[in-house]
Enzyme design. Structure first.
Site, PDB file in Angstrom:
ATOM      1  N   HIS A   1       0.823  -1.214   0.000  1.00  0.00           N
ATOM      2  CA  HIS A   1       0.000   0.000   0.000  1.00  0.00           C
ATOM      3  C   HIS A   1       0.858   1.266   0.000  1.00  0.00           C
ATOM      4  O   HIS A   1       1.906   1.329   0.640  1.00  0.00           O
ATOM      5  CB  HIS A   1      -1.030  -0.009   1.125  1.00  0.00           C
ATOM      6  CG  HIS A   1      -0.497   0.052   2.521  1.00  0.00           C
ATOM      7  ND1 HIS A   1      -0.291   1.231   3.180  1.00  0.00           N
ATOM      8  CD2 HIS A   1      -0.154  -0.917   3.396  1.00  0.00           C
ATOM      9  CE1 HIS A   1       0.143   0.980   4.402  1.00  0.00           C
ATOM     10  NE2 HIS A   1       0.248  -0.321   4.561  1.00  0.00           N
TER      11      HIS A   1
ATOM     12  N   ASP B   1       5.877   1.649   6.913  1.00  0.00           N
ATOM     13  CA  ASP B   1       4.567   1.036   6.692  1.00  0.00           C
ATOM     14  C   ASP B   1       3.815   1.910   5.706  1.00  0.00           C
ATOM     15  O   ASP B   1       3.257   2.931   6.085  1.00  0.00           O
ATOM     16  CB  ASP B   1       3.842   0.942   8.032  1.00  0.00           C
ATOM     17  CG  ASP B   1       2.431   0.404   7.926  1.00  0.00           C
ATOM     18  OD1 ASP B   1       2.041   0.009   6.833  1.00  0.00           O
ATOM     19  OD2 ASP B   1       1.736   0.390   8.958  1.00  0.00           O
TER      20      ASP B   1
ATOM     21  N   GLU C   1      -5.135   1.594   2.565  1.00  0.00           N
ATOM     22  CA  GLU C   1      -5.007   0.393   3.408  1.00  0.00           C
ATOM     23  C   GLU C   1      -5.190   0.747   4.864  1.00  0.00           C
ATOM     24  O   GLU C   1      -5.815   0.010   5.632  1.00  0.00           O
ATOM     25  CB  GLU C   1      -3.630  -0.252   3.184  1.00  0.00           C
ATOM     26  CG  GLU C   1      -3.482  -1.652   3.808  1.00  0.00           C
ATOM     27  CD  GLU C   1      -2.958  -1.654   5.236  1.00  0.00           C
ATOM     28  OE1 GLU C   1      -2.882  -2.743   5.827  1.00  0.00           O
ATOM     29  OE2 GLU C   1      -2.633  -0.574   5.792  1.00  0.00           O
ATOM     30  N   GLU C   2      -4.656   1.896   5.249  1.00  0.00           N
ATOM     31  CA  GLU C   2      -4.647   2.270   6.671  1.00  0.00           C
ATOM     32  C   GLU C   2      -6.036   2.575   7.219  1.00  0.00           C
ATOM     33  O   GLU C   2      -6.228   2.653   8.420  1.00  0.00           O
ATOM     34  CB  GLU C   2      -3.725   3.479   6.895  1.00  0.00           C
ATOM     35  CG  GLU C   2      -2.255   3.231   6.580  1.00  0.00           C
ATOM     36  CD  GLU C   2      -1.569   2.261   7.548  1.00  0.00           C
ATOM     37  OE1 GLU C   2      -2.232   1.755   8.462  1.00  0.00           O
ATOM     38  OE2 GLU C   2      -0.367   2.010   7.364  1.00  0.00           O
TER      39      GLU C   2
ATOM     40  N   ASP D   1       3.963  -6.233   3.303  1.00  0.00           N
ATOM     41  CA  ASP D   1       3.683  -5.178   4.283  1.00  0.00           C
ATOM     42  C   ASP D   1       4.545  -5.422   5.526  1.00  0.00           C
ATOM     43  O   ASP D   1       5.180  -6.466   5.653  1.00  0.00           O
ATOM     44  CB  ASP D   1       2.189  -5.192   4.649  1.00  0.00           C
ATOM     45  CG  ASP D   1       1.684  -3.830   5.127  1.00  0.00           C
ATOM     46  OD1 ASP D   1       2.501  -3.005   5.582  1.00  0.00           O
ATOM     47  OD2 ASP D   1       0.464  -3.608   5.046  1.00  0.00           O
TER      48      ASP D   1
ATOM     49  N   HIS E   1       3.629   2.496  13.115  1.00  0.00           N
ATOM     50  CA  HIS E   1       2.684   3.612  13.306  1.00  0.00           C
ATOM     51  C   HIS E   1       3.238   4.699  14.246  1.00  0.00           C
ATOM     52  O   HIS E   1       2.488   5.317  15.003  1.00  0.00           O
ATOM     53  CB  HIS E   1       1.308   3.121  13.797  1.00  0.00           C
ATOM     54  CG  HIS E   1       0.500   2.509  12.691  1.00  0.00           C
ATOM     55  ND1 HIS E   1      -0.866   2.398  12.725  1.00  0.00           N
ATOM     56  CD2 HIS E   1       0.871   1.994  11.500  1.00  0.00           C
ATOM     57  CE1 HIS E   1      -1.290   1.833  11.617  1.00  0.00           C
ATOM     58  NE2 HIS E   1      -0.256   1.570  10.857  1.00  0.00           N
TER      59      HIS E   1
END
Lengths: 346, 328
Positions: B63, B165, B195-196, B218, B304
């Site tokens: 992504h 990410d 995606e998130e 990922d 994250h």
């Protein structure tokens, strides 16, 4: 016959995502009453009994069960694990388990002795990440037998209680796979016009995933989802269905009202007992995946009352399985002789 | 093959939160032009790059989007109120510098809070360092997004950056495409959007492509500290082959395929059981009649946050494994 099937199938492992390992076991049971079968790409087994018209009726009961997955091989032969599906850690304490590794490995799950547990901790549930499987093997040997990602289940054979009440692991939802088998047997006798798809769906416990792809593949006109519901037991609410009183017919927005009524009318006409349950929002069953697939599928949900859900002593009445299986066969027979389009028209 | 710091630095520096993937899409298109047989952008903004073949249809997905914040309200005093785009916790962002697409910045500040544990998004705001109401009014408006301000940094073996990410997944697919092996397989490199916020792009891309098998690339968590997540994935121990996360239980054939290839080709690998989160493989494997799917994961610490850490050698092992799948 019913009890033999459940004895055999309940002690077999079908942990969500690993249905393919023992899935072929289903074939010998369904083959006598169906024409063809397919294993789909997610792990569901779909048995088709062909009819004479174009209508497609999907029955769905999930074959998968909750289980454990190994996350780490520790020193001294202990294993860390996580859950596949929803498990109350309290139900795992003092159980035997089987790990399906390179070979089947036995283990137990224990806890600290009460003597060394602080008084204030004794009433608390031990969380899952503080439980371990003890295999007795030293790490060097265990590492050769068990790998991260292997699954395990509680080791439990079906136990017959009094009358027709039985307890076993995985009766959620093998009880309803047995219902489908009863329906298939009945329909073979009385014959049917519509095409029936008996779906042993995969991965319901991790999000009704098998039902999503199976219903896409089948593209049915209607679906009958079959699952278990909470059965009456001490400490449960007074509204829950009782064992031995027939299927619980689910009422709520997920379910087509006219189709539901048709099933209830059939039960009343042919003297099949039934009960109600109400699901105003989510049901956590295959219906969730089927109803909104493609252009939408009218569904009903019938549930077998079951005590102690998601433990290794799930308890049902075999009578409910028989009643439900036969009532569905009669229901399909009634649908075959009515105008399905009119029933589905709002 | 060497690790290409310049490319990864560009990918990490590129501003593109979920739903605003324009910049990163342009960057990747420019990077891969000349290597692809077909380049398409679908209705949701997914970048779908194809290397044609007559064999099996294989979908790889990484992504493009990153987590960020979205302005919900510019208040009368010139402070920006916001909500999160993707998984950002209010507890972890106080004091961080954020940057907008136009290069302007702000700092996450809070109203007075006695108990920092009880901090919530609605107690936080962005201070954009200006006492001029006109400056604020002219430069910021409801719906604008910002991302962590964080500089790319590396040591000999590891990297710290924002949005590893999943820009590192994009990096792996770009490198695999540039080294695309001779094969009959019909290969789709999908650089997915959103995606998130729920793997939205992958869902529609999978529907359109209808592949025979799919692999998401990922990041995944590690269990490297004593009292952290209990998992068996370690930084520097190779490509992680996903067994399960919240969105998928890897198809047995895919697990075996990846494991056998890793063993046969001497690629360093480890198994991953992730108890939280998911990847594009989730919606992809439930597309249409189902798609046998799995994921190759890059072990990453501090996912994250503004400083995600991964190992360069793990990345190279992941690229090797992707290329072997393409050949198979």
């Amino acid at each position: 016959m019913l009890k033999e099937f459940l004895t055999d199938i309940c002690q077999t492992q079908f942990v969500s995502g690993f249905e393919h390992i023992n899935g072929d076991k289903l074939i010998k049971y369904f083959e006598p009453y169906t024409d063809t079968y397919e294993k789909d790409k997610v792990g569901s087994y779909i048995f088709k009994a062909g009819g004479t018209n174009n209508a497609k009726i999907m029955l769905s009961a999930h074959i998968d069960e909750i289980g454990l997955m190994i996350t780490k091989v520790l020193d001294d032969g202990f294993l860390s694990f996580t859950q596949v599906g929803g498990i109350n850690p309290a139900s795992l304490i003092a159980q035997d388990v089987i790990i399906y590794g390179r070979e089947n490995v036995f283990g137990v799950i224990g806890i600290k002795p009460p003597h060394v547990t602080l008084a204030e901790d004794r009433d608390k549930t031990v969380p899952l990440d503080e439980l371990y499987i003890d295999t007795g093997y030293p790490k060097e040997i265990l590492e050769k037998l068990v790998t991260v990602g292997d699954v395990a289940t509680v080791k439990r054979e079906l136990v017959s209680l009094q009358d027709d009440v039985v307890a076993a692991k995985a009766l959620d939802d093998r009880a309803c796979v047995a219902v489908m088998l009863e329906t298939a047997k009945e329909l073979k006798k009385i014959s049917h016009k519509s095409n029936i798809y008996y779906t042993c769906s995969a991965q319901e416990e991790t999000g009704y995933r098998g039902a999503i792809t199976a219903s896409y593949k089948i593209n049915p006109d209607i679906a009958i989802a079959l699952d278990v519901t909470f059965g009456k037991a001490p400490e449960m609410g007074s509204e829950v269905p009782q064992l031995g009183k027939g299927p619980a017919v689910c009422l709520g927005g997920r379910f087509n009202p006219k189709l539901t009524k048709k099933f209830i009318d059939t039960c009343n006409n042919y003297n099949y007992p039934f009960q109600y349950e109400v699901a105003p929002a989510a049901t956590g069953t295959d219906t969730e995946g089927i109803q909104i697939n493609r252009e939408g599928v009218p569904c009903i949900l019938l549930s077998i009352p079951l005590r102690y859900m998601h433990t290794s002593v799930e308890t049902i009445s075999l009578k409910d399985v028989e009643i439900t299986g036969r009532a569905i066969a009669r229901f399909i027979n009634e649908l075959d002789n009515s105008d399905l389009e009119e029933i589905l028209c709002f | 093959m060497n690790y290409n710091s310049e490319l990864m630095r560009k990918l990490s520096d590129c501003f593109s939160p979920s739903g605003r993937e324009n910049n990163i899409r342009e960057l990747i298109i420019n990077e891969i032009k000349g290597y692809a047989d077909e380049i398409n952008v679908d209705a949701l903004g997914n970048l779908i790059v194809r290397k044609k073949g007559n064999g099996k249809k294989i979908l790889f997905s990484a992504h493009m989007d990153q987590i960020g914040l979205i302005i919900t309200h510019v208040d009368e005093k010139g402070f920006l109120r916001f909500s999160n785009v993707g998984g950002i916790s209010a507890k972890e962002i106080l004091g961080l510098r954020m940057i907008f697409d136009n290069g302007l910045e702000g700092v996450v500040c809070s109203e007075e809070i006695k108990d920092k544990e009880k901090i919530t998004m609605n107690k936080l705001f962005l201070d954009v360092a200006s006492t001029s109401k006109d400056f604020v009014k002219n430069n910021f408006k409801t719906g604008d997004m910002c991302v962590f301000k964080s500089e790319y940094y590396e040591t000999d073996d590891c990297v710290i950056c924002r949005a590893a990410d999943d820009r590192i997944g994009c990096y792996i697919l770009i490198e695999a495409l540039k080294n695309h092996p001779s094969t009959d397989n019909d290969v789709y490199y999908v650089f997915s959007v959103q995606e998130e916020v729920g793997c939205r792009g992958a869902k529609t891309a999978a529907y359109q492509i209808n592949p025979d098998l799919a692999i998401a690339v990922d990041v995944t968590d590690t269990g490297d500290t004593d009292n952290g997540t209990k998992m068996d994935v370690k930084l520097g121990e190779g490509a992680a082959i996903k067994i399960m996360d919240k969105y998928i239980i890897t198809h047995p054939e895919i697990k075996n395929l990846l494991t056998d290839l890793a063993i046969e080709k001497n690629i360093k690998y480890q198994y991953e059981v992730l108890e939280h989160g998911g990847t594009d493989a989730g919606p992809i494997h439930l597309s249409r009649e189902g798609v046998p799917s799995g994921a190759i994961s890059i072990p990453t610490r501090n996912i994250h946050t503004s400083g995600e850490i991964f190992s360069k050698s793990d990345v190279l092992e992941c690229i090797k494994l992707v290329i072997e799948v393409i050949k198979k």
